[in-house]
Scaffold this active site. Structure first.
Site, mmCIF file in Angstrom:
data_model
loop_
_atom_site.group_PDB
_atom_site.id
_atom_site.type_symbol
_atom_site.label_atom_id
_atom_site.label_comp_id
_atom_site.label_asym_id
_atom_site.label_seq_id
_atom_site.Cartn_x
_atom_site.Cartn_y
_atom_site.Cartn_z
ATOM 1 C CB CYS A 2 -23.828 -9.527 33.358
ATOM 2 S SG CYS A 2 -22.663 -10.900 33.177
ATOM 3 C CB CYS B 264 -23.561 -0.665 40.810
ATOM 4 S SG CYS B 264 -24.252 -0.672 42.483
ATOM 5 C CG ASP C 33 -31.640 -16.532 50.672
ATOM 6 O OD1 ASP C 33 -30.553 -15.948 50.491
ATOM 7 O OD2 ASP C 33 -32.680 -15.943 50.958
#
Length: 378
Positions: A247, A198, A134
């Site tokens: 999704c 979103c 990350d």
């Protein structure tokens, strides 16, 4: 050294230490990624948390002398809680995104990569390895995509056939010339459900995100959140899962392979009002093991205030007045004033009027004025 045999041994060993998927790719530069990152920079779509040197993000040879390959790893995390708690009137709760459930994933992945590195060095003592998770220079997603872990979805997440996008990613640059795996063909097709879901329109188009509008980013900032975006945050106190839960590839995906990833519902879906008065020590004791605690208590407390406004929680008026009048941090005072305006009521109105007379910070005064306008509309 037989690189092909070693690769197979690494794959087999990875399964024994809790790595759910592993892939191999070359250490060549990520030329397509470079162009995308330059464009993101030009558009001011970056979050500011990334490595600022684009060349370090795309060129492994700047991170290790003569790298020959990169190993990508993925660990699946849960998408549902085995035990649940509910939010109800007077006891409203916030929510941490799924990637912040359980122990901080940076620690979990570093543990797995450390074990993998030890295994490799036992087999090849003169090998060189550099691991990252990350916060490293390379793009976890770009490495995982090229190593065949999954395809890069329109939601800007790696989507694996096995686990959907509910995976943590990490990688290891090595000096060993492993045979690269084949990337997986993009399978998003014409689906745009994540873009449509979103809340802030941060997904500009498939595979492109304006991090400055992403709720996942906004909940990690420490300043005032722009007023039009506050209402979009809802009861999220860290991160956002809308582009994942929408999704189709994630439907039915819920894996509980790793005990340290199991969420404590009282921590990842905490009561909001108690958050407002937490000391630094209390915050660390309660939330310190979560990845979502990395920015400290300020963003979480500010987001809890926004969540109470989202619920129009009249039982929180007293606590919000306390924050507005006594907290030393302008962001907290101002956000509390805004929340009081959203909740409304005579008590909130009187408190806002008194605060307007005593407050000296210009930004907080602006929020109090907006709060008074709101309270008259409620």
């Amino acid at each position: 050294m037989d690189a092909a045999q070693l690769k197979q041994e690494i794959i087999e060993y990875s399964k024994t230490i809790g790595i759910d998927k592993i892939g191999f790719t070359t250490a060549s530069t990520f030329d397509e990624l470079r162009n995308r990152l330059i464009r993101q920079q030009e558009l001011n779509y970056q979050s500011g948390f990334e490595e600022k040197d684009i060349e370090k993000r795309v060129n492994p040879s700047l991170l290790m002398d003569t790298p020959r390959s990169i190993i990508a790893v993925a660990l699946a995390y849960p998408s549902k809680m085995n035990e649940r708690v509910t939010s109800k009137k007077g006891e409203r709760r916030g929510i941490f995104c799924r990637a912040s459930w359980g122990e901080d994933y940076h620690l979990i992945l570093r543990d797995r990569l450390k074990k993998l590195e030890a295994f490799i060095l036992e087999k090849v003592p003169d090998a060189r390895c550099k691991s990252m998770v990350d916060t490293g220079e390379l793009s976890d997603r770009a490495v995982a995509e090229r190593a065949g872990i999954g395809w890069s979805g329109k939601n800007c997440s790696i989507i694996t056939p096995e686990f959907g996008s509910y995976v943590y990613l990490g990688e290891m640059i090595t000096s060993i010339p492993f045979e690269p795996d084949q990337p997986i063909e993009d399978q998003c097709g014409s689906c745009n459900k994540c873009i449509e879901a979103c809340p802030t329109g941060a997904l500009v188009q498939g595979g492109q995100i304006n991090a400055q509008k992403c709720i996942g980013f906004l909940t990690q900032t420490k300043d005032f959140i722009e007023e039009p975006l506050r209402a979009k945050i809802g009861n999220r106190i860290y991160g956002c899962d809308s582009c994942q839960t929408s999704c189709p590839e994630n439907k039915g995906k819920n894996f509980h392979f790793h005990e340290e990833m199991e969420p404590d519902p009282e921590i990842v879906k905490p009561l909001l009002k108690p958050i407002l008065q937490l000391s630094n020590r209390e915050f660390k004791e309660k939330f310190g093991q979560l990845a979502g605690s990395w920015r400290g208590k300020k963003p979480i407390q500010r987001n809890a205030i926004i969540a109470l406004a989202h619920f129009k929680d009249e039982t929180a008026v007293g606590e919000l007045i306390e924050v507005m009048t006594k907290d030393t941090r302008p962001v907290m005072r101002g956000t509390a004033a805004w929340a009081l305006g959203k909740i409304g009521g005579e008590t909130a109105k009187l408190a806002l009027e008194k605060a307007l007379e005593k407050e000296t910070d210009e930004e907080v005064l602006t929020e109090i004025s907006h709060g008074l306008k709101e309270v008259n509309l409620v």
